[in-house]
Design a protein around this motif. Structure first.
Motif, PDB file in Angstrom:
ATOM      1  N   HIS A  46       1.042  -1.143   0.266  1.00 33.18           N
ATOM      2  CA  HIS A  46       0.219  -0.015  -0.601  1.00 33.18           C
ATOM      3  C   HIS A  46       1.447   1.193   0.183  1.00 33.18           C
ATOM      4  CE1 HIS A  46      -3.901  -2.467   0.731  1.00 33.18           C
ATOM      5  NE2 HIS A  46      -3.144  -2.826   1.603  1.00 33.18           N
ATOM      6  N   PHE A  47       0.453   2.541  -0.077  1.00 29.48           N
ATOM      7  CA  PHE A  47       0.889   3.555  -0.299  1.00 29.48           C
ATOM      8  C   PHE A  47       1.018   4.639   0.336  1.00 29.48           C
ATOM      9  CE2 PHE A  47       1.799   2.838  -5.280  1.00 29.48           C
ATOM     10  CZ  PHE A  47       2.811   2.966  -5.634  1.00 29.48           C
ATOM     11  N   ALA A  48       1.271   4.878   1.018  1.00 30.31           N
ATOM     12  CA  ALA A  48       1.696   6.264   1.950  1.00 30.31           C
ATOM     13  C   ALA A  48       1.734   7.358   1.260  1.00 30.31           C
ATOM     14  CB  ALA A  48       3.007   5.823   3.121  1.00 30.31           C
ATOM     15  N   ASP A  49       1.380   8.672   2.048  1.00 29.27           N
ATOM     16  CA  ASP A  49       1.432   9.599   1.745  1.00 29.27           C
ATOM     17  C   ASP A  49       2.904  10.231   1.720  1.00 29.27           C
ATOM     18  OD1 ASP A  49       1.216  12.732   0.798  1.00 29.27           O
ATOM     19  OD2 ASP A  49      -0.796  12.717   2.402  1.00 29.27           O
ATOM     20  N   SER A  50       3.411  10.242   0.677  1.00 28.49           N
ATOM     21  CA  SER A  50       4.751  10.663   0.524  1.00 28.49           C
ATOM     22  C   SER A  50       5.191  12.680   1.079  1.00 28.49           C
ATOM     23  CB  SER A  50       5.426  10.976  -0.275  1.00 28.49           C
ATOM     24  OG  SER A  50       4.724  11.480  -1.815  1.00 28.49           O
ATOM     25  N   ASP A  51       3.961  13.093   1.034  1.00 29.67           N
ATOM     26  CA  ASP A  51       3.913  14.547   1.139  1.00 29.67           C
ATOM     27  C   ASP A  51       4.290  14.430   2.919  1.00 29.67           C
ATOM     28  OD1 ASP A  51       3.409  15.950  -1.021  1.00 29.67           O
ATOM     29  OD2 ASP A  51       1.946  15.956  -0.847  1.00 29.67           O
ATOM     30  N   LEU A  52       3.893  13.051   3.862  1.00 26.54           N
ATOM     31  CA  LEU A  52       4.222  13.405   4.964  1.00 26.54           C
ATOM     32  C   LEU A  52       4.919  13.058   5.547  1.00 26.54           C
ATOM     33  CD1 LEU A  52       0.286  12.215   6.344  1.00 26.54           C
ATOM     34  CD2 LEU A  52       0.569  14.361   5.441  1.00 26.54           C
ATOM     35  N   ARG A  58      12.846   6.667   9.735  1.00 28.54           N
ATOM     36  CA  ARG A  58      12.775   5.156   9.308  1.00 28.54           C
ATOM     37  C   ARG A  58      12.638   4.921   7.837  1.00 28.54           C
ATOM     38  NH1 ARG A  58      13.039   2.582  14.626  1.00 28.54           N
ATOM     39  NH2 ARG A  58      14.775   1.005  12.886  1.00 28.54           N
ATOM     40  N   VAL A  59      13.651   4.611   7.227  1.00 24.43           N
ATOM     41  CA  VAL A  59      12.632   3.656   6.010  1.00 24.43           C
ATOM     42  C   VAL A  59      13.822   2.605   5.561  1.00 24.43           C
ATOM     43  CG1 VAL A  59      11.882   5.823   5.092  1.00 24.43           C
ATOM     44  CG2 VAL A  59      14.209   4.896   4.300  1.00 24.43           C
ATOM     45  N   PHE A  60      13.526   1.429   4.500  1.00 21.45           N
ATOM     46  CA  PHE A  60      14.467   0.442   4.044  1.00 21.45           C
ATOM     47  C   PHE A  60      13.849   0.099   3.272  1.00 21.45           C
ATOM     48  CE2 PHE A  60      10.278  -1.474   6.245  1.00 21.45           C
ATOM     49  CZ  PHE A  60       9.669  -2.300   5.524  1.00 21.45           C
ATOM     50  N   ALA A  61      14.658   0.100   2.515  1.00 22.97           N
ATOM     51  CA  ALA A  61      14.841  -0.465   0.501  1.00 22.97           C
ATOM     52  C   ALA A  61      14.725  -1.578   0.154  1.00 22.97           C
ATOM     53  CB  ALA A  61      15.848   0.210  -0.366  1.00 22.97           C
ATOM     54  N   VAL A  62      14.185  -2.311  -0.280  1.00 28.23           N
ATOM     55  CA  VAL A  62      14.168  -3.686  -1.298  1.00 28.23           C
ATOM     56  C   VAL A  62      14.178  -3.751  -2.622  1.00 28.23           C
ATOM     57  CG1 VAL A  62      12.409  -6.112  -1.266  1.00 28.23           C
ATOM     58  CG2 VAL A  62      11.866  -4.466   0.867  1.00 28.23           C
ATOM     59  N   GLY A  63      15.273  -4.264  -2.797  1.00 23.76           N
ATOM     60  CA  GLY A  63      16.002  -4.541  -4.738  1.00 23.76           C
ATOM     61  C   GLY A  63      16.313  -5.575  -4.668  1.00 23.76           C
ATOM     62  N   ASN A  64      16.990  -5.776  -6.133  1.00 28.11           N
ATOM     63  CA  ASN A  64      17.511  -6.529  -6.180  1.00 28.11           C
ATOM     64  C   ASN A  64      19.036  -5.958  -7.058  1.00 28.11           C
ATOM     65  OD1 ASN A  64      17.355  -9.448  -7.616  1.00 28.11           O
ATOM     66  ND2 ASN A  64      17.814  -8.551  -9.736  1.00 28.11           N
ATOM     67  N   PRO A  65      19.677  -5.871  -5.875  1.00 29.13           N
ATOM     68  CA  PRO A  65      21.225  -5.383  -6.248  1.00 29.13           C
ATOM     69  C   PRO A  65      22.146  -6.085  -6.557  1.00 29.13           C
ATOM     70  CG  PRO A  65      20.812  -5.513  -3.934  1.00 29.13           C
ATOM     71  CD  PRO A  65      19.361  -6.038  -4.677  1.00 29.13           C
ATOM     72  N   GLY A 106      12.964  -1.031  -7.233  1.00 29.55           N
ATOM     73  CA  GLY A 106      12.134  -1.122  -6.324  1.00 29.55           C
ATOM     74  C   GLY A 106      11.580  -0.676  -5.119  1.00 29.55           C
ATOM     75  N   PRO A 107      11.040  -1.077  -3.871  1.00 32.72           N
ATOM     76  CA  PRO A 107      10.734  -0.177  -3.190  1.00 32.72           C
ATOM     77  C   PRO A 107      11.092   1.068  -1.957  1.00 32.72           C
ATOM     78  CG  PRO A 107      10.019  -2.193  -2.404  1.00 32.72           C
ATOM     79  CD  PRO A 107      10.447  -2.063  -4.144  1.00 32.72           C
ATOM     80  N   LEU A 108      10.616   1.826  -1.561  1.00 31.94           N
ATOM     81  CA  LEU A 108      10.814   2.004  -0.504  1.00 31.94           C
ATOM     82  C   LEU A 108      10.479   2.620   1.153  1.00 31.94           C
ATOM     83  CD1 LEU A 108      13.850   4.200   0.598  1.00 31.94           C
ATOM     84  CD2 LEU A 108      12.977   5.731   0.191  1.00 31.94           C
ATOM     85  N   PHE A 109       9.739   1.565   1.704  1.00 32.04           N
ATOM     86  CA  PHE A 109       9.030   1.260   3.161  1.00 32.04           C
ATOM     87  C   PHE A 109       9.219   2.154   3.902  1.00 32.04           C
ATOM     88  CE2 PHE A 109       9.057  -3.011   0.861  1.00 32.04           C
ATOM     89  CZ  PHE A 109       7.912  -2.557   0.428  1.00 32.04           C
ATOM     90  N   ASN A 110       8.436   2.704   4.794  1.00 29.98           N
ATOM     91  CA  ASN A 110       8.481   3.143   5.933  1.00 29.98           C
ATOM     92  C   ASN A 110       8.359   2.362   6.466  1.00 29.98           C
ATOM     93  OD1 ASN A 110       5.871   2.441   6.068  1.00 29.98           O
ATOM     94  ND2 ASN A 110       4.918   4.970   6.111  1.00 29.98           N
ATOM     95  N   MET A 111       8.251   2.526   8.230  1.00 31.46           N
ATOM     96  CA  MET A 111       8.640   1.425   8.809  1.00 31.46           C
ATOM     97  C   MET A 111       6.399   1.061   9.159  1.00 31.46           C
ATOM     98  SD  MET A 111      11.179   1.749   9.758  1.00 31.46           S
ATOM     99  CE  MET A 111      12.005   0.355  10.917  1.00 31.46           C
ATOM    100  N   GLY A 113       5.458  -0.542   7.222  1.00 29.04           N
ATOM    101  CA  GLY A 113       5.057  -0.917   4.987  1.00 29.04           C
ATOM    102  C   GLY A 113       4.297  -0.740   5.001  1.00 29.04           C
ATOM    103  N   GLU A 114       4.367   0.571   3.947  1.00 27.25           N
ATOM    104  CA  GLU A 114       3.212   1.221   3.110  1.00 27.25           C
ATOM    105  C   GLU A 114       4.726   2.304   2.154  1.00 27.25           C
ATOM    106  OE1 GLU A 114       0.048   3.494   6.263  1.00 27.25           O
ATOM    107  OE2 GLU A 114       2.039   4.253   6.008  1.00 27.25           O
ATOM    108  N   VAL A 115       4.620   1.649   1.200  1.00 24.97           N
ATOM    109  CA  VAL A 115       5.145   2.104   0.103  1.00 24.97           C
ATOM    110  C   VAL A 115       5.609   4.017   0.202  1.00 24.97           C
ATOM    111  CG1 VAL A 115       6.542   2.347  -1.773  1.00 24.97           C
ATOM    112  CG2 VAL A 115       5.249   0.335  -1.411  1.00 24.97           C
ATOM    113  N   ILE A 116       6.571   4.599   0.180  1.00 22.73           N
ATOM    114  CA  ILE A 116       6.860   6.227   0.256  1.00 22.73           C
ATOM    115  C   ILE A 116       7.479   6.014  -1.349  1.00 22.73           C
ATOM    116  CG2 ILE A 116       6.614   6.163   2.482  1.00 22.73           C
ATOM    117  CD1 ILE A 116       9.771   6.795   2.971  1.00 22.73           C
ATOM    118  N   GLY A 117       8.053   5.503  -1.798  1.00 23.88           N
ATOM    119  CA  GLY A 117       8.833   5.633  -2.313  1.00 23.88           C
ATOM    120  C   GLY A 117       8.965   4.193  -3.812  1.00 23.88           C
ATOM    121  N   ILE A 118       9.742   4.916  -5.139  1.00 20.48           N
ATOM    122  CA  ILE A 118      10.130   4.008  -5.472  1.00 20.48           C
ATOM    123  C   ILE A 118      11.682   4.074  -5.953  1.00 20.48           C
ATOM    124  CG2 ILE A 118      10.025   2.394  -8.088  1.00 20.48           C
ATOM    125  CD1 ILE A 118       7.917   1.743  -5.752  1.00 20.48           C
TER     126      ILE A 118
END
Length: 246
Positions: A46-52, A58-65, A106-111, A113-118
């Motif tokens: 689920h997307f969060a409001d990135s303006d907030l 704190r954030v965490f990134a998930v991907g395929n490095p 990959g998504p950038l999540f807030n704590m 578990g909501e997506v705040i960015g790609i």
């Protein structure tokens, strides 16, 4: 990334390989929308409001490095509204979470578990992680995805003006404003009566923080909408209405 792809496959976390089709893509934000014609029992993110989002969150990134799928790294938001000269609508979230080649998309999540960015780009002198990663904010992603799903492409609003920062002196001191620095002939702004040198006081609900934020707001305004604009010209306030075009 996906523009010239001949075949696109999606690999799930349980190693199932599926064929995907491009619904639409947008060069200016480097976002593509894919469709999989296969039933999947997955819980969508689920997307969060990135303006907030705030600097220091704190954030965490998930991907395929480097092909190491489902890799997770943690960090904080280092800055907002970053311009890295990647495109006309740069408005990146900056993070120090480890992002390497292969993390793009990959998504950038807030704590929560909501997506705040790609995750989109990194700054590096040698191609390796220097803790300078950049993500397209989720609010931009949501708008682009909605456009791609509806139209197969992104339709952006256009006024036909360029703006730049300026400082004016008021009774309360010096203030930062945006001034119209250039205008296309026969553009919506020209037809509405705007002039080069006009100082923007308001433009509907669009923020006037800086030229990039203003341009992004205009781009996300639906073509055909009438935008009320107030400008300061020769020390007089003028109320104008501009019909946004595409």
């Amino acid at each position: 990334v996906a523009e010239d792809a001949v075949k696109i496959t999606v690999i799930t976390s349980d190693e199932e390989t599926l064929t995907a089709q491009i619904v639409g893509l947008d060069r200016k934000t480097d976002i593509a929308l894919l469709k999989i014609d296969h039933p999947l029992n997955l819980e969508p993110a689920h997307f969060a409001d990135s303006d907030l989002v705030r600097v220091g969150n704190r954030v965490f990134a998930v991907g395929n490095p480097f092909g190491l799928g489902n890799s997770v790294s943690q960090g904080i938001i280092s800055a907002k509204e970053r311009n890295i000269d990647k495109g006309p609508y740069d408005n990146f979230l900056q993070t120090d979470a480890a992002i390497n080649q292969g993390n793009s998309g990959g998504p950038l999540f807030n704590m929560n578990g909501e997506v705040i960015g790609i995750n989109t780009a990194i700054f590096s002198t040698d191609g390796q992680n220097m803790r300078l990663g950049f993500a397209t904010p989720s609010n931009v992603v949501r708008w682009v995805v909605k456009q791609l799903k509806t139209n197969g492409r992104v339709v952006r609003g256009w006024l036909g003006i360029s703006v730049q920062p300026t400082r004016i002196t008021t009774t309360e001191g010096r203030e930062e404003k945006l001034v119209v620095s250039a205008m296309a002939e026969n553009s919506p702004a020209f037809e509405a009566g705007l002039q080069v040198g006009d100082i923007l006081e308001s433009a509907g609900e669009i923020a006037l923080d800086n030229p990039r934020i203003f341009s992004l707001g205009i781009a996300q305004t639906e073509p055909g909408a009438v935008l009320p604009i107030t400008v300061l010209r020769n020390n007089e306030l003028l109320d104008l209405s501009v019909k946004v075009q595409k």
